[in-house]
Enzyme design. Structure first.
Site: not given
Ligand code: PBG
Length: 327
Positions: A194, A204, A247, A312
């Site tokens: 990630k 967010r 991701k 989505y």
């Molecule tokens: C939680 C999380 C995030 C996303 C998924 N789980 C946000 C982040 O890491 O700030 C992002 C998913 C998206 O942008 O669609 N940590």
């Protein structure tokens, strides 16, 4: 002209092109993100994600019905709690927003597959993904609350838990606690690679999870790195992950390909909020054909080697697959 090789022979008609396709998509491989807001009654559109909704705990089943109507049978849940504190204690509350949402869904749709995002950032008042020591996220302290949160999800009936925090050792910590409580059968989908990405912006805003100071670069990965992604996957697999994830998706197709080649576990990719928002706004401006761009980007992720996709667009993609717009 004595050409021996004529690749165009296999492109002559739609029928033969379909026969020879190397990548095939299925609604079975799609996972839809659902946002549940504890403070909400009913359904409210999400401003930063056109076409997406916040669901109150009373109406989360509407999101599920909508998925099922499109042939989407898996979701990943994100929660917006009423109360936040320094350690994110509402993340593992017995009657927390996610725990209640899982129960509501499972009571009505026991076969609908519920994955939960396990992270602290939506639940902490500072918006970081763990417990702070000074301005730093304390890795090992955070493992305890992550494991507790994952356990509370499993106890409420979650089918799978997906830690997205990027703390070191979290897969092992979660596995140990789940097994100790009799949840050996609940798989862990690790957000292994990630990245600290600008593509999370709309999420967010939707989840109210932006950090109140600093950024996530001390725990999420540096976008410059490729080998580090392989290391993260290796570690998660060694700790007992059942599935791994890359991701975001679109800017990291090289990483998806390499993880697919290197590891034998099912590989998930997450087409994140910024990827969705870019397509939405470009098509709203009349610059691209939304439907075709949606199909082509999803296809690229599967061609890169992903076995499943969180998106989505899951419902629209399932429709497009069934309609034969995409293979
Ligand atoms: C939680 C999380 C995030 C996303 C998924 N789980 C946000 C982040 O890491 O700030 C992002 C998913 C998206 O942008 O669609 N940590």
């Amino acid at each position: 002209m004595e050409l021996i090789n004529r690749p165009r022979r296999l492109r002559r008609s739609d029928t033969v092109r379909r026969l020879c396709r190397e990548t095939r998509l299925s609604p079975d491989a799609l996972i839809y993100p659902i946002f549940v807001d504890e403070a909400l009654t009913g359904v409210r559109p999400i401003e930063s994600l056109p076409g997406q909704n916040h669901y109150g705990p009373d109406s989360v089943c509407e999101a599920v019905e909508d998925c099922l109507a499109h042939g989407v049978t898996h979701c990943i849940l994100f929660g917006l709690p009423k109360e936040k504190d320094a350690c994110g204690s509402s993340a593992w509350a017995e009657r927390g927003v996610i725990q209640e949402a899982i129960r509501a869904i499972k009571a009505k749709y026991p076969d609908f597959y519920v994955i939960t995002d396990v992270c602290m950032c939506e639940y902490t008042d500072h918006g970081h993904c763990g417990i702070l020591r000074g301005h730093d996220v304390d890795n090992d302290e955070t493992l305890t609350v992550l494991a507790r949160t994952a356990l509370s999800h499993a106890a409420a009936g979650a089918d799978m838990v997906a830690p997205s925090d990027m703390m070191d050792g979290r897969v092992a910590a979660i596995r140990e606690v789940l097994d100790g409580a009799g949840y050996q059968h609940v798989p862990i989908l690790a957000y292994s690679a990630k990245y600290a990405s600008a593509f999370y912006g709309p999420f967010r805003a939707a989840a109210g999870s932006a950090p109140s100071f600093g950024d996530r670069k001390s725990y999420q990965m540096d976008p410059h790195n490729r080998k580090e992604a392989l290391l993260e996957c290796e570690l998660d697999i060694a700790e007992g992950a059942d599935l791994i994830m890359v991701k975001p998706a679109l800017s990291y197709l090289d990483v998806i390909r390499e993880c697919a080649d290197r590891f034998d576990l099912p590989l998930c990719a997450y087409s994140v909020s910024g990827e969705y928002a870019m397509i939405k706004s470009a098509s709203a401006a009349g610059l691209v054909d939304e439907r075709r761009i949606m199909c082509e980007t999803a296809l690229s992720v599967f061609r890169a080697g992903a076995n499943m996709l969180i998106t989505y667009y899951a419902k629209e993609l399932a429709d497009a697959i069934r309609a034969g717009e995409i293979g």
